[in-house]
Design a protein around this motif. Structure first.
Motif, PDB file in Angstrom:
ATOM      1  N   PHE A   1      54.941  32.933  32.739  1.00  0.00           N
ATOM      2  CA  PHE A   1      54.868  34.230  32.074  1.00  0.00           C
ATOM      3  C   PHE A   1      53.668  34.300  31.138  1.00  0.00           C
ATOM      4  O   PHE A   1      52.941  35.301  31.116  1.00  0.00           O
ATOM      5  N   SER A   2      53.443  33.238  30.349  1.00  0.00           N
ATOM      6  CA  SER A   2      52.297  33.232  29.439  1.00  0.00           C
ATOM      7  C   SER A   2      50.990  33.388  30.207  1.00  0.00           C
ATOM      8  O   SER A   2      50.107  34.155  29.811  1.00  0.00           O
ATOM      9  N   LYS A   3      50.872  32.659  31.309  1.00  0.00           N
ATOM     10  CA  LYS A   3      49.653  32.727  32.116  1.00  0.00           C
ATOM     11  C   LYS A   3      49.508  34.101  32.766  1.00  0.00           C
ATOM     12  O   LYS A   3      48.433  34.716  32.739  1.00  0.00           O
ATOM     13  N   THR A   4      50.605  34.615  33.327  1.00  0.00           N
ATOM     14  CA  THR A   4      50.546  35.878  34.055  1.00  0.00           C
ATOM     15  C   THR A   4      50.216  37.049  33.148  1.00  0.00           C
ATOM     16  O   THR A   4      49.391  37.906  33.482  1.00  0.00           O
ATOM     17  N   ILE A   5      50.845  37.101  31.979  1.00  0.00           N
ATOM     18  CA  ILE A   5      50.643  38.271  31.115  1.00  0.00           C
ATOM     19  C   ILE A   5      49.223  38.289  30.541  1.00  0.00           C
ATOM     20  O   ILE A   5      48.624  39.358  30.351  1.00  0.00           O
ATOM     21  N   ARG A   6      48.666  37.105  30.298  1.00  0.00           N
ATOM     22  CA  ARG A   6      47.265  37.066  29.828  1.00  0.00           C
ATOM     23  C   ARG A   6      46.310  37.498  30.941  1.00  0.00           C
ATOM     24  O   ARG A   6      45.314  38.183  30.678  1.00  0.00           O
ATOM     25  N   GLU A   7      46.614  37.076  32.158  1.00  0.00           N
ATOM     26  CA  GLU A   7      45.774  37.479  33.284  1.00  0.00           C
ATOM     27  C   GLU A   7      45.863  38.994  33.511  1.00  0.00           C
ATOM     28  O   GLU A   7      44.857  39.633  33.837  1.00  0.00           O
ATOM     29  N   GLU A   8      47.052  39.563  33.342  1.00  0.00           N
ATOM     30  CA  GLU A   8      47.213  41.008  33.562  1.00  0.00           C
ATOM     31  C   GLU A   8      46.472  41.831  32.528  1.00  0.00           C
ATOM     32  O   GLU A   8      46.112  42.976  32.789  1.00  0.00           O
ATOM     33  N   MET A   9      46.267  41.280  31.341  1.00  0.00           N
ATOM     34  CA  MET A   9      45.525  42.016  30.319  1.00  0.00           C
ATOM     35  C   MET A   9      44.020  41.903  30.509  1.00  0.00           C
ATOM     36  O   MET A   9      43.257  42.598  29.837  1.00  0.00           O
ATOM     37  N   ASP A  10      43.594  41.021  31.399  1.00  0.00           N
ATOM     38  CA  ASP A  10      42.166  40.820  31.651  1.00  0.00           C
ATOM     39  C   ASP A  10      41.759  41.681  32.851  1.00  0.00           C
ATOM     40  O   ASP A  10      41.889  41.282  33.995  1.00  0.00           O
ATOM     41  N   TYR A  11      41.241  42.871  32.583  1.00  0.00           N
ATOM     42  CA  TYR A  11      40.895  43.795  33.664  1.00  0.00           C
ATOM     43  C   TYR A  11      39.663  43.347  34.436  1.00  0.00           C
ATOM     44  O   TYR A  11      39.472  43.762  35.583  1.00  0.00           O
ATOM     45  N   GLU A  12      38.831  42.516  33.833  1.00  0.00           N
ATOM     46  CA  GLU A  12      37.685  41.981  34.579  1.00  0.00           C
ATOM     47  C   GLU A  12      38.173  41.031  35.675  1.00  0.00           C
ATOM     48  O   GLU A  12      37.663  41.045  36.797  1.00  0.00           O
ATOM     49  N   ARG A  13      39.164  40.196  35.356  1.00  0.00           N
ATOM     50  CA  ARG A  13      39.747  39.321  36.378  1.00  0.00           C
ATOM     51  C   ARG A  13      40.411  40.152  37.469  1.00  0.00           C
ATOM     52  O   ARG A  13      40.275  39.869  38.660  1.00  0.00           O
ATOM     53  N   GLU A  14      41.127  41.206  37.060  1.00  0.00           N
ATOM     54  CA  GLU A  14      41.786  42.051  38.058  1.00  0.00           C
ATOM     55  C   GLU A  14      40.765  42.670  39.002  1.00  0.00           C
ATOM     56  O   GLU A  14      40.993  42.749  40.216  1.00  0.00           O
ATOM     57  N   ALA A  15      39.627  43.104  38.455  1.00  0.00           N
ATOM     58  CA  ALA A  15      38.585  43.689  39.298  1.00  0.00           C
ATOM     59  C   ALA A  15      38.052  42.660  40.293  1.00  0.00           C
ATOM     60  O   ALA A  15      37.819  42.980  41.472  1.00  0.00           O
ATOM     61  N   GLU A  16      37.886  41.416  39.855  1.00  0.00           N
ATOM     62  CA  GLU A  16      37.393  40.364  40.760  1.00  0.00           C
ATOM     63  C   GLU A  16      38.399  40.086  41.881  1.00  0.00           C
ATOM     64  O   GLU A  16      38.018  39.949  43.054  1.00  0.00           O
ATOM     65  N   MET A  17      39.680  39.988  41.524  1.00  0.00           N
ATOM     66  CA  MET A  17      40.706  39.727  42.534  1.00  0.00           C
ATOM     67  C   MET A  17      40.788  40.888  43.519  1.00  0.00           C
ATOM     68  O   MET A  17      40.927  40.703  44.737  1.00  0.00           O
ATOM     69  N   LEU A  18      40.703  42.121  42.999  1.00  0.00           N
ATOM     70  CA  LEU A  18      40.762  43.304  43.857  1.00  0.00           C
ATOM     71  C   LEU A  18      39.618  43.287  44.866  1.00  0.00           C
ATOM     72  O   LEU A  18      39.827  43.524  46.066  1.00  0.00           O
ATOM     73  N   GLN A  19      38.425  42.986  44.385  1.00  0.00           N
ATOM     74  CA  GLN A  19      37.261  42.967  45.265  1.00  0.00           C
ATOM     75  C   GLN A  19      37.375  41.867  46.318  1.00  0.00           C
ATOM     76  O   GLN A  19      36.996  42.056  47.483  1.00  0.00           O
ATOM     77  N   GLU A  20      37.904  40.707  45.933  1.00  0.00           N
ATOM     78  CA  GLU A  20      38.046  39.611  46.891  1.00  0.00           C
ATOM     79  C   GLU A  20      39.062  39.964  47.978  1.00  0.00           C
ATOM     80  O   GLU A  20      38.830  39.728  49.169  1.00  0.00           O
ATOM     81  N   ILE A  21      40.195  40.532  47.563  1.00  0.00           N
ATOM     82  CA  ILE A  21      41.214  40.914  48.548  1.00  0.00           C
ATOM     83  C   ILE A  21      40.696  42.039  49.437  1.00  0.00           C
ATOM     84  O   ILE A  21      40.930  42.051  50.646  1.00  0.00           O
ATOM     85  N   LYS A  22      39.966  42.983  48.848  1.00  0.00           N
ATOM     86  CA  LYS A  22      39.396  44.072  49.638  1.00  0.00           C
ATOM     87  C   LYS A  22      38.421  43.536  50.683  1.00  0.00           C
ATOM     88  O   LYS A  22      38.418  43.980  51.842  1.00  0.00           O
ATOM     89  N   SER A  23      37.621  42.534  50.287  1.00  0.00           N
ATOM     90  CA  SER A  23      36.678  41.924  51.234  1.00  0.00           C
ATOM     91  C   SER A  23      37.424  41.244  52.381  1.00  0.00           C
ATOM     92  O   SER A  23      37.022  41.345  53.544  1.00  0.00           O
ATOM     93  N   ASN A  24      38.524  40.547  52.071  1.00  0.00           N
ATOM     94  CA  ASN A  24      39.300  39.860  53.105  1.00  0.00           C
ATOM     95  C   ASN A  24      39.948  40.835  54.083  1.00  0.00           C
ATOM     96  O   ASN A  24      40.145  40.517  55.261  1.00  0.00           O
ATOM     97  N   LEU A  25      40.295  42.034  53.591  1.00  0.00           N
ATOM     98  CA  LEU A  25      41.001  43.014  54.430  1.00  0.00           C
ATOM     99  C   LEU A  25      40.075  44.140  54.901  1.00  0.00           C
ATOM    100  O   LEU A  25      40.555  45.166  55.382  1.00  0.00           O
TER     101      LEU A  25
END
Length: 537
Positions: free
Chosen positions: A170-194
């Motif tokens: 939970f500690s790791k997940t909630i900090r990651e969810e507040m980091d929108y730059e990380r979310e943008a990177e993950m989104l772009q990587e998944i979009k590239s894969n699909l």
């Protein structure tokens, strides 16, 4: 927690378990739900995570807390506007138009619709972190970590394992969810894969309008994936959508190693042409090669209905305790496979299996390692969405077809043959060493120089209970003898004290011979119960 502890020990420190009916669990779950909503964003997110953890909470709690997935109170626009302008500048300067009513409310942020570009033709979704949430989350996480040792005192070893992992996750997940730059990177990587997959669509990130606290994405509309009436009205094949959803997630987890980890209906939609739209990549994860291999082995074993292999894989990845009763777990997994296939389950058999496990319901041998929690969350929620789309959906058949098409099933069989060959070679090597070792052992036996050490496992506390009964018996005998002597010596007050002591010891001795009553359970969340509930409605 006191009520939970009393369920395990009627008088907290001693006594047997007490019977708790589902209505009591549901009442407590609703009290917990209201408390989480009052405590704010961090605890709402904790409730969302708990709603996917059947290894921590009973089914009634899971059912009630699942409402947190979509039902989160919105924050005021003034606070969101302040965050937006601190990050990007004046709203009117950066956006052609901006709708201040949120289209989606989450525990850590809210999403709004807006338009950009000079002509205002490009529609976007703007995700803004809730104002002041960073300080609040830090304080709440301190409270959770301070409270954890107290919670662990009330639970058994299996749930303690899951709770400690849950707190770290939970500690790791909630900090990651507040980091929108990380979310943008993950989104772009998944979009590239699909990118070449026409079954789904992932929105683009608008980097010019994004920052650590604001994420602007391409807006893609669609029908909410669990709005079956609207999907039917649009002529969309719900069975095909369910199959595509499972296949896309299997590709993300098994092939790509990076996946969207929050597939509840609020984050999934369907376009008019039948493509699946993914929203909100704040909760996303990665799978290492070892876990990918074990997931393939698990699906292959399920496809072959090889229960022993399923149990072996669960033990290897740390989900099942090696000390688990394999006979009981075999019955549990057989029922789970039947339900996953959408088959009708004989209710008497369900009750029979539950009767075998309910005596150890608090020591149930399933647990969730950190690296598997998100994967299991995804698998559970995706299956729920698929069953909502098609009550007769066969989750296992689709997984089997996918493994065959991608060549994983044959690869798993080849790996099994290779590992079996290595085990045969090791066995042959061991056989060559057995003869001399046996001869040395016989020589020592002949010289009376052989000692044997025996360790006794007593998981049911048989010796402890026997010792208690012996002590209670001796105390009872002593107190009765003392009572008789004191009465003969004409000391009535002292004899009454001895009599009272005898009664207390006698009750404890009687209780030690009683069979501990289990918490009664009843089957829930099978497809048949789903059909029955819908029929009642």
């Amino acid at each position: 927690m006191i009520a939970y502890a009393r369920d395990r020990r009627r008088f907290l420190l001693f006594g047997g378990r007490r019977q708790v009916d589902p209505e009591t669990h549901r009442y407590r779950a609703n009290v917990l739900l209201e408390s989480l909503l009052d405590l704010g964003p961090t605890f709402i997110k904790l409730g969302q995570l708990l709603s996917t953890r059947p290894d921590v909470l009973p089914p009634a709690y899971i059912d009630v807390l699942s409402s947190l997935q979509d039902d989160v109170p919105p924050a005021e626009w003034d606070g969101a506007k302040e965050v937006l302008e601190d990050e990007l500048g004046p709203v009117d300067d950066r956006f052609v138009s901006f709708d201040t009513d949120p289209i989606s409310g989450a525990s850590l942020g809210q999403v709004y619709r807006a338009r950009i570009d000079d002509d205002g033709t490009r529609e976007v979704a703007v995700k803004i972190r809730r104002p002041g949430v960073e300080e609040l989350v830090r304080a709440d996480l301190r409270v959770i970590h301070w409270s954890l040792p107290i919670l662990l005192y009330f639970v058994d070893d299996a749930r303690a394992f899951s709770l400690e992992n849950l707190a770290d996750e939970f500690s790791k997940t909630i900090r990651e969810e507040m980091d929108y730059e990380r979310e943008a990177e993950m989104l772009q990587e998944i979009k590239s894969n699909l990118a070449v997959d026409d079954r789904c669509v992932v929105p683009d990130v608008i980097e010019s309008h994004s920052s650590p606290r604001v994420l602007t994405m391409e807006y893609i509309g669609g029908t909410k994936i669990n709005d079956v009436e609207e999907l039917d009205r649009r002529g969309i094949d719900r069975g095909e959508i369910a199959e595509n959803l499972q296949r896309v997630y299997m590709q993300m987890i098994i092939d790509d190693g990076v996946f969207h980890a929050d597939p509840h209906p609020g984050n999934l939609a369907v376009t008019d042409d039948g493509r699946i739209v993914f929203y909100d990549f704040g909760m996303s994860g990665r799978v290492d090669e070892y876990l990918q291999e074990k997931i393939v082995d698990f699906y292959a074993a399920v496809a072959n209905q090889d229960i022993e292999s399923i149990l072996d894989v669960l033990i290897e990845i740390g989900t099942l305790s090696p000390d688990a009763d394999r006979a009981v777990m075999t019955d549990v997994i057989e029922l789970a496979i039947q339900d996953a296939r959408g088959e009708d389950i004989e209710q008497y058999r369900v009750h029979q299996v539950i009767g075998r496990v309910e005596d150890s319901i608090y020591e149930f041998p399933l647990r969730l390692p950190k690296n598997l929690a998100l994967v299991l969350r995804v698998a559970t929620v995706v299956e729920g969405v698929c069953v909502t789309l098609d009550q007769d959906y066969d989750f296992i058949a689709t997984a089997t077809d996918y493994l065959i098409e991608q060549g994983y099933r044959e690869e798993s069989i080849r790996r099994y043959i290779r590992e079996s060959g290595e085990q045969i070679l090791q066995s042959a090597d061991s056989l060559t060493r057995i003869a001399p070792k046996t001869e040395r052992a016989l020589d020592r036996l002949e010289r009376d120089d052989l000692s044997v050490r025996v360790g006794v496992e007593d998981s049911q506390n048989v010796f402890e209970n026997l010792a208690k009964r012996l002590i209670y018996g001796m105390l009872l005998t002593m107190s009765l003898f003392s009572m008789g002597v004191l009465y003969a010596l004409e000391a009535p007050e002292a004899s009454l004290v001895a009599a009272a002591f005898s009664v207390v010891v006698g009750i404890q001795l009687y209780r030690s011979f009683r069979r501990v009553r289990a918490i009664r359970a009843r089957p829930q969340f099978t497809r048949q119960s789903l059909r029955q509930r819908r029929g009642d409605e």
